[in-house]
Design a protein around this motif. Structure first.
Motif, mmCIF file in Angstrom:
data_model
loop_
_atom_site.group_PDB
_atom_site.id
_atom_site.type_symbol
_atom_site.label_atom_id
_atom_site.label_comp_id
_atom_site.label_asym_id
_atom_site.label_seq_id
_atom_site.Cartn_x
_atom_site.Cartn_y
_atom_site.Cartn_z
ATOM 1 N N LYS A 121 0.820 -1.210 0.000
ATOM 2 C CA LYS A 121 0.000 0.000 0.000
ATOM 3 C C LYS A 121 0.853 1.258 0.000
ATOM 4 O O LYS A 121 0.457 2.288 -0.569
ATOM 5 N N GLU A 163 -3.691 -8.250 -5.767
ATOM 6 C CA GLU A 163 -4.694 -7.285 -5.335
ATOM 7 C C GLU A 163 -4.652 -7.085 -3.819
ATOM 8 O O GLU A 163 -4.712 -5.953 -3.329
ATOM 9 N N SER A 166 -1.699 -4.981 -2.487
ATOM 10 C CA SER A 166 -1.814 -3.542 -2.708
ATOM 11 C C SER A 166 -2.751 -2.858 -1.723
ATOM 12 O O SER A 166 -2.773 -1.640 -1.633
ATOM 13 N N HIS A 167 -3.527 -3.647 -0.951
ATOM 14 C CA HIS A 167 -4.477 -3.077 0.007
ATOM 15 C C HIS A 167 -3.882 -2.909 1.399
ATOM 16 O O HIS A 167 -4.494 -2.264 2.253
#
Length: 296
Positions: A121, A163, A166-167
């Motif tokens: 992130k 995914e 990236s959070h």
């Protein structure tokens, strides 16, 4: 509902037969064919020859319809490309020879993903990999709604891991924010949820997901290690200072309560300073014997 959802294939039970009964019938046909052969040889009768030929064809017809299923294995039955159902009954089975049988495993599978280099992130490059436990629950979707369902699942695992990475930040996130390193269970649960959404079209159920590898990328690993070491030193120092202050406070309270020595503010400050130096120092203190008075 979307057009893709409306066009999905759904598994249904196929109309197949017990292979044991058909095997017994085939032995009867074989015996009858042998009897017709003996009669043909003995009487040289063309009618027995025709009967023998018919029985041989019937024997072969029944023989090519056999197939077997292991536990946790299924067979999708199709007729000229038209899906007729799925047989999940283990053992020896039989179906009409012109039906095609495509076997598919229903066993639980483990997939260890490759190490992926992604940005977290905060944009830091990290290496991450996951272990996924999954199984096929809808054979029709797995065989007919996606092309090569195993490859499809592998690609979706990689996409979901990227995914999820990236959070979350690797660590040292804002207060109350989950991190990849500190909240592995929460990250794994979210990864499973995302992966289930992606693989449901293939009739797959994801039973469990876990991160199997998590580390900073090599180009920043050294700098991050030094930062972690510095933070560890600061945390240790903070703990030492807190303990030293409590010990000094306790010592002064005991000296005052027992009336061992009376100190003015200046001497009290000097004692506090000396005790903190001794308790917080990296090296052992060297004792100094005062042979005079406290005020010399």
């Amino acid at each position: 509902m979307t057009a893709a959802a409306l066009n999905r294939t759904h598994e249904r039970k196929a109309n197949t037969n017990n292979g044991g009964l058909m095997l017994l019938l085939n032995f009867v046909v074989l015996g009858a064919a042998i009897w017709a052969l003996t009669q043909t040889i003995a009487y040289d009768d063309g009618s027995f020859a025709l009967l023998m030929a018919f029985l041989v064809v019937l024997f072969v017809f029944i023989l090519v319809g056999f197939y077997s299923l292991q536990p946790n294995e299924a067979a999708a039955i199709t007729l000229f490309g038209n899906y007729k159902g799925t047989d999940r009954t283990p053992g020896l089975r039989w179906v009409l020879p012109w039906y095609k049988r495509t076997k598919i495993s229903l066993r639980v599978r483990n997939v260890t993903g490759e190490k992926l280099k992604v940005n977290d992130k905060r944009g830091n490059p990290i290496e991450i990999a996951a272990v996924v436990v999954w199984r096929v629950t809808d054979t029709a979707r797995a065989l007919f709604d996606v092309d090569h369902y195993q490859t499809f699942v592998d690609i979706q695992i990689e996409t979901a891991v990227r995914e999820i990475a990236s959070h979350f930040a690797y660590d040292h996130a804002e207060e109350g924010e989950a991190t990849l390193r500190g909240d592995a269970d929460q990250v794994s649960a979210l990864l499973r949820e995302k992966l289930q959404e992606r693989t449901s079209v293939a009739g797959v159920v994801v039973d469990e997901t876990k991160l199997s590898h998590l580390a900073y990328a090599p180009e920043i690993a050294g700098a991050m290690l030094r930062r972690q070491q510095a933070e560890a030193v600061l945390a240790a120092r903070r703990f030492i200072v807190q303990g030293a202050v409590e010990m000094v406070q306790h010592a002064l309270e005991q000296l005052s309560e027992r009336d061992i020595v009376k100190l003015d503010d200046e001497r009290r400050a000097a004692m506090v300073s000396n005790l903190l130096v001794v308790l917080c120092g990296d090296r052992d203190a060297q004792p100094v014997v005062n042979t005079g008075t406290l005020y010399q």
